[in-house]
Enzyme design. Structure first.
Site, PDB file in Angstrom:
ATOM      1  N   CYS A  47      57.147  47.812  50.102  1.00  0.00           N
ATOM      2  CA  CYS A  47      58.232  46.818  50.155  1.00  0.00           C
ATOM      3  C   CYS A  47      57.716  45.400  49.943  1.00  0.00           C
ATOM      4  CB  CYS A  47      58.971  46.930  51.492  1.00  0.00           C
ATOM      5  SG  CYS A  47      60.161  45.606  51.739  1.00  0.00           S
ATOM      6  N   CYS A  52      60.455  45.824  47.140  1.00  0.00           N
ATOM      7  CA  CYS A  52      61.657  45.031  47.445  1.00  0.00           C
ATOM      8  C   CYS A  52      61.455  43.519  47.347  1.00  0.00           C
ATOM      9  CB  CYS A  52      62.146  45.316  48.865  1.00  0.00           C
ATOM     10  SG  CYS A  52      62.000  47.011  49.374  1.00  0.00           S
ATOM     11  N   LYS A  55      60.230  42.100  43.835  1.00  0.00           N
ATOM     12  CA  LYS A  55      61.319  42.429  42.894  1.00  0.00           C
ATOM     13  C   LYS A  55      62.511  41.482  43.105  1.00  0.00           C
ATOM     14  CE  LYS A  55      64.470  44.619  44.249  1.00  0.00           C
ATOM     15  NZ  LYS A  55      64.601  46.011  44.585  1.00  0.00           N
ATOM     16  N   TYR A 188      66.928  53.578  40.426  1.00  0.00           N
ATOM     17  CA  TYR A 188      66.837  52.241  41.017  1.00  0.00           C
ATOM     18  C   TYR A 188      65.862  51.346  40.238  1.00  0.00           C
ATOM     19  CZ  TYR A 188      68.743  53.540  45.704  1.00  0.00           C
ATOM     20  OH  TYR A 188      69.513  53.918  46.767  1.00  0.00           O
ATOM     21  N   GLU A 192      66.823  48.184  37.815  1.00  0.00           N
ATOM     22  CA  GLU A 192      66.549  46.833  38.309  1.00  0.00           C
ATOM     23  C   GLU A 192      65.628  46.082  37.348  1.00  0.00           C
ATOM     24  OE1 GLU A 192      65.255  47.322  42.393  1.00  0.00           O
ATOM     25  OE2 GLU A 192      67.236  47.568  43.088  1.00  0.00           O
ATOM     26  N   HIS A 447      90.571  34.020  51.546  1.00  0.00           N
ATOM     27  CA  HIS A 447      90.894  33.690  50.152  1.00  0.00           C
ATOM     28  C   HIS A 447      90.281  32.364  49.747  1.00  0.00           C
ATOM     29  CE1 HIS A 447      93.290  33.902  46.531  1.00  0.00           C
ATOM     30  NE2 HIS A 447      93.640  32.642  46.727  1.00  0.00           N
ATOM     31  N   GLU A 452      87.937  40.001  49.571  1.00  0.00           N
ATOM     32  CA  GLU A 452      89.280  40.090  50.168  1.00  0.00           C
ATOM     33  C   GLU A 452      90.037  41.293  49.597  1.00  0.00           C
ATOM     34  OE1 GLU A 452      92.308  37.081  49.038  1.00  0.00           O
ATOM     35  OE2 GLU A 452      90.842  36.349  47.596  1.00  0.00           O
TER      36      GLU A 452
HETATM   37  P1  NDP Z   1      65.006  57.380  41.267  1.00  0.00           P
HETATM   38  O1  NDP Z   1      64.942  58.678  41.950  1.00  0.00           O
HETATM   39  O2  NDP Z   1      65.974  56.360  41.727  1.00  0.00           O
HETATM   40  O3  NDP Z   1      65.286  57.610  39.715  1.00  0.00           O
HETATM   41  C1  NDP Z   1      64.475  58.421  38.947  1.00  0.00           C
HETATM   42  C2  NDP Z   1      64.973  58.366  37.509  1.00  0.00           C
HETATM   43  O4  NDP Z   1      64.021  59.012  36.676  1.00  0.00           O
HETATM   44  C3  NDP Z   1      66.293  59.110  37.310  1.00  0.00           C
HETATM   45  O5  NDP Z   1      67.036  58.420  36.340  1.00  0.00           O
HETATM   46  C4  NDP Z   1      65.846  60.478  36.784  1.00  0.00           C
HETATM   47  O6  NDP Z   1      66.769  61.065  35.927  1.00  0.00           O
HETATM   48  C5  NDP Z   1      64.643  60.082  35.954  1.00  0.00           C
HETATM   49  N1  NDP Z   1      63.671  61.160  35.783  1.00  0.00           N
HETATM   50  C6  NDP Z   1      63.073  61.887  36.744  1.00  0.00           C
HETATM   51  N2  NDP Z   1      62.208  62.757  36.206  1.00  0.00           N
HETATM   52  C7  NDP Z   1      62.251  62.567  34.864  1.00  0.00           C
HETATM   53  C8  NDP Z   1      61.593  63.151  33.770  1.00  0.00           C
HETATM   54  N3  NDP Z   1      60.704  64.110  33.941  1.00  0.00           N
HETATM   55  N4  NDP Z   1      61.886  62.699  32.526  1.00  0.00           N
HETATM   56  C9  NDP Z   1      62.782  61.720  32.346  1.00  0.00           C
HETATM   57  N5  NDP Z   1      63.448  61.121  33.353  1.00  0.00           N
HETATM   58  C10 NDP Z   1      63.183  61.526  34.600  1.00  0.00           C
HETATM   59  O7  NDP Z   1      63.515  56.830  41.302  1.00  0.00           O
HETATM   60  P2  NDP Z   1      62.906  55.380  41.130  1.00  0.00           P
HETATM   61  O8  NDP Z   1      61.527  55.613  40.622  1.00  0.00           O
HETATM   62  O9  NDP Z   1      63.794  54.494  40.375  1.00  0.00           O
HETATM   63  O10 NDP Z   1      62.839  54.855  42.625  1.00  0.00           O
HETATM   64  C11 NDP Z   1      62.150  55.598  43.619  1.00  0.00           C
HETATM   65  C12 NDP Z   1      62.769  55.356  44.969  1.00  0.00           C
HETATM   66  O11 NDP Z   1      62.440  54.060  45.423  1.00  0.00           O
HETATM   67  C13 NDP Z   1      64.279  55.408  44.996  1.00  0.00           C
HETATM   68  O12 NDP Z   1      64.787  56.698  45.100  1.00  0.00           O
HETATM   69  C14 NDP Z   1      64.590  54.564  46.212  1.00  0.00           C
HETATM   70  O13 NDP Z   1      64.507  55.385  47.338  1.00  0.00           O
HETATM   71  C15 NDP Z   1      63.477  53.549  46.222  1.00  0.00           C
HETATM   72  N6  NDP Z   1      63.908  52.243  45.685  1.00  0.00           N
HETATM   73  C16 NDP Z   1      64.931  51.573  46.272  1.00  0.00           C
HETATM   74  C17 NDP Z   1      65.340  50.357  45.792  1.00  0.00           C
HETATM   75  C18 NDP Z   1      66.482  49.657  46.445  1.00  0.00           C
HETATM   76  O14 NDP Z   1      66.821  49.990  47.570  1.00  0.00           O
HETATM   77  N7  NDP Z   1      67.127  48.690  45.784  1.00  0.00           N
HETATM   78  C19 NDP Z   1      64.708  49.731  44.634  1.00  0.00           C
HETATM   79  C20 NDP Z   1      63.651  50.536  44.070  1.00  0.00           C
HETATM   80  C21 NDP Z   1      63.285  51.726  44.594  1.00  0.00           C
HETATM   81  P3  NDP Z   1      67.958  62.006  36.467  1.00  0.00           P
HETATM   82  O15 NDP Z   1      68.968  61.089  37.059  1.00  0.00           O
HETATM   83  O16 NDP Z   1      68.417  62.679  35.244  1.00  0.00           O
HETATM   84  O17 NDP Z   1      67.348  62.919  37.482  1.00  0.00           O
END
Ligand code: NDP
Length: 459
Positions: A47, A52, A55, A188, A192, A447, A452
């Site tokens: 984080c 977090c 970012k 995510y 982002e 408002h 709202e």
């Molecule tokens: P996510 O789980 O959010 O997303 C993973 C993405 O990668 C999905 O779009 C998934 O596709 C895709 N994917 C997975 N495997 C493959 C593959 N083999 N080939 C192609 N695409 C693939 O993971 P992130 O890495 O973005 O983030 C990790 C974690 O970190 C999050 O789950 C969250 O818990 C945390 N996080 C939270 C944030 C916040 O609170 N704002 C910010 C950043 C991270 P599909 O949907 O098709 O499965």
């Protein structure tokens, strides 16, 4: 016969000084426990160091640029705003170091002993601290209880040339932003960074294997983001995957499953994260696993009664506030005789794109699956926010309430729009308290605001 009493140097060893580990160490030490914490990188974890916090600072930069670029209608002439990524990146690094130092100081004040190096289990009560460079054993320490809070690491795609691509960890080490980037993933991190890079002037191509961004979120949120991403000029490629990467004259050439090739300065692979357990040498302890996660009970205890786990290594929402609460609850229970449990209900979530996505409770789809189609009522509105009136950015915001028709209980609230994370944080309090749609309706509006609309949506 006199029974031998085992003596340990510490009451608690925490392995990993990220959000969960720091919270547990500080709380246990505040109760008088003798605590050690082991960390191989800067104190602060994902984080603070590579997630977090840095970012969000980049998001502020991107938002500011976007506002400046589109505010001529408000009389703000900003011809020629230039973005110097080296300034932003240097300031972000300095801020991260400052925060890490604050955490270190707080540990020192509480007499928590900090060990720098990689923690590796020797016995169920003993850990060696290893120098990551020389692999030499720097120390050996023991404790009655051990808390594992080592967090996650980026998942690999295992494709040729993957070593040329960045993970999100690398972004925070950059000195300047690239001119062009391919971002792989639709979760995510991918969304982002696509938004940050695009709004700060990088040409972005985003590659997703499915049809839509942010699977698992309410579908209206995903489609709002897609409309806005298109608006922001991100080149979104769906239903395709990355096959291989090759270096070509200082750039990176990506070959997709379709055979198409994309040439960019850099590639960011953001396809999920996984527990970073390997360096711990856990195998001989035979801890029960839950897939790639450590299995824990309600008290965060693993299948070994002396070993506990919190944060991104257990199968719960991998979010900073969740890890912090798990760490605090663990120390309250085991070092202050409390009987607390983590409340996993109605955890608010946000994706800090521009505009941002925020959500709490059930999506429309999930609510219909659980309560059946006919028992769900949806309230929804989508409009151009007043702040965009004189901007050339006419992107819309969206607010949505998912209600159980039989009980009138609000099951989920979703929002796409500026400051939606601040709004949904407060809405989550009312959902936790069991609010009904009627409670929303009898609440007076403030408002003119965007939020709202949450209290003025009637059927
Ligand atoms: P996510 O789980 O959010 O997303 C993973 C993405 O990668 C999905 O779009 C998934 O596709 C895709 N994917 C997975 N495997 C493959 C593959 N083999 N080939 C192609 N695409 C693939 O993971 P992130 O890495 O973005 O983030 C990790 C974690 O970190 C999050 O789950 C969250 O818990 C945390 N996080 C939270 C944030 C916040 O609170 N704002 C910010 C950043 C991270 P599909 O949907 O098709 O499965």
């Amino acid at each position: 016969m006199i029974k031998k009493v085992l003596e340990f140097e510490f009451d608690l060893i925490v392995v990993g000084a990220g959000s969960g580990g720091l919270a547990a160490a500080k709380r246990a030490a505040s109760y008088g426990a003798k605590v050690a914490i082991i960390e191989v990188n800067k104190i602060g974890g994902t984080c603070v160091i590579r997630g977090c916090v840095p970012k969000k600072l980049m998001v502020y930069a991107a938002k500011s640029k976007k506002n400046m670029d589109s505010s001529e209608g408000y009389g703000l002439k900003n011809k020629g705003i230039s973005f110097e990524s080296n300034i932003l990146l240097k300031n972000v690094k300095e801020e991260v170091s400052r925060l890490s130092y604050i955490h270190r100081n707080a540990l020192n004040k509480l007499n928590v002993t900090i060990f720098e190096g990689l923690g590796r289990f020797k016995t169920q009560n003993e850990l060696e601290i290893i120098c990551p460079k020389t692999k030499k054993i720097l120390n050996k320490i023991s404790s009655k209880k051990i808390l594992i809070s080592v967090g996650g690491k980026p998942k690999k795609l295992n494709i040729p040339g993957e070593e040329f691509a960045w993970t999100s960890d690398d972004i925070f080490e950059l000195d300047t932003f690239p001119d062009t980037i391919l971002i792989v993933g639709g979760g995510y991190i991918a969304c982002e960074f696509a938004s940050i890079f695009r709004n700060l002037g990088t040409e972005v191509t985003q590659l997703i294997r499915g049809q839509s961004l942010l699977n698992g979120f309410d579908e209206d949120l995903s489609s709002c983001l897609e409309e806005s991403t298109a608006f922001n000029g991100i080149n979104l490629i769906s239903r395709n995957q990355l096959n291989s990467i090759k270096r070509v004259n200082g750039n990176l050439e990506s070959t997709l499953c379709s055979g198409d090739k994309i040439l960019t300065n850099n590639i960011l692979i953001a396809t999920g994260r996984e527990p970073n357990l390997l360096p711990l040498n856990l195998d001989f302890l035979n801890l029960k696993m839950d897939g790639s996660y450590l299995e824990v009970d309600e008290l965060n205890r693993t299948s070994n009664a002396n070993i506990f786990a919190v944060g991104d290594i257990i199968n719960k929402p991998n979010l900073t506030p969740v890890a912090i609460e798990q760490g605090r609850v663990f120390s309250d229970n085991f070092f202050n005789h409390k009987k607390r449990k983590v409340n996993y209900e109605y955890i608010p979530k946000a994706v800090f794109t521009i505009p941002e996505i925020s959500t709490v409770g059930l999506s429309e789809k999930r609510a219909r699956e659980i309560y059946s189609e006919e028992n769900i009522k949806i309230f929804k509105c989508k409009f151009t926010p007043m702040s965009n009136t004189f901007k050339n950015d006419k992107s819309k915001c969206m607010l949505k309430i998912v209600v159980n028709k039989l009980t009138d209980k609000v099951l989920g609230c979703h929002m796409f729009g500026e400051t939606s994370s601040e709004i949904i944080q407060m809405v989550s309090i009312s959902l936790n308290a069991g609010i009904t749609k009627k409670d929303f309706d009898i609440t007076m509006a403030l408002h003119p605001t965007i939020s709202e609309e949450f209290v003025t949506m009637y059927s």
